[in-house]
Design a protein around this motif. Structure first.
Motif: not given
Length: 210
Positions: A33-35, A58-60, A65-66, A86-87
């Motif tokens: 899940l996206e944080e 940039l933060f997203f 990625y991490k 989706l990245f």
């Protein structure tokens, strides 16, 4: 199940996370899940988009990625994985929110990072009219989302669909304008039945029953 990595995508308020939870529970799948709540720039962005769009995006990108890189290090394909983002959404949102100069810089960074990640076997895209998105946004009642302009949602919608078609992604488009995955068992079953099929490249369309 023909797929090992399924991504649920869609505009803000489309119901990505709800469906991802339900599918992960049904398949006993690993859920990613996206944080988004951890992004300190998100409330500031909705108040002042021009000033905070670049650090927001940039933060997203760094966080997504991490998270996905850690997945790869834990053997992504040991069981089914379902993600609610989706990245490439990094690039799609940045295209809408950033100035031309900022976007060119952002794309350079994205192009360095993106090849290190694995793409999903199937993209499930949830499509709803902006009026339905706004209704869902009001219902979930996150304070910083309550004044999202319709035009922003229209732009995101157009950017998503253009990207999917231009890149001929293997995508299951689902019309969720009347979806109720929590309250209507037939809606969820229709999606589960659709995921039992093996799809070729390109876009495939699913309409939920009334």
């Amino acid at each position: 199940m023909h797929y090992r990595f399924i991504t649920i995508e869609g505009n803000i308020g489309a119901g990505k996370t709800t469906l991802a939870h339900l599918l992960a529970r049904h398949y006993s799948a690993r859920l990613v899940l996206e944080e988004f709540a951890d992004n300190p720039f998100l409330p500031k962005f909705y108040e002042n988009p021009a000033q905070y769009a670049f650090p927001l995006e940039l933060f997203f990108m760094a966080e997504r990625y991490k998270q996905l890189k850690e997945l790869l290090s834990r053997d992504l394909f040991s069981n089914l994985t379902i993600s609610d983002y989706l990245f490439t959404k990094c690039l799609l949102f940045a295209k809408v929110t950033l100035s031309d100069e900022e976007f060119r810089l952002y794309q350079k960074l994205f192009d360095i990072i993106q090849p290190q990640l694995i793409s999903p076997d199937l993209l499930v895209y949830l499509h709803a009219p902006v009026s339905k998105l706004q209704e869902n946004i009001r219902k979930r009642n996150r304070s910083y989302e309550q004044h999202i302009p319709n035009e922003y949602l229209y732009q995101l919608q157009e950017t998503y669909t253009q990207y999917i078609r231009q890149h001929n992604l293997k995508t299951l488009f689902i019309d969720v304008s009347k979806a109720d995955f929590l309250g209507n068992e037939r809606h969820l079953k229709t999606v589960l039945d659709a995921l039992d099929k093996e799809y070729g490249e390109g876009q495939h369309y699913l309409t939920l029953p009334d």
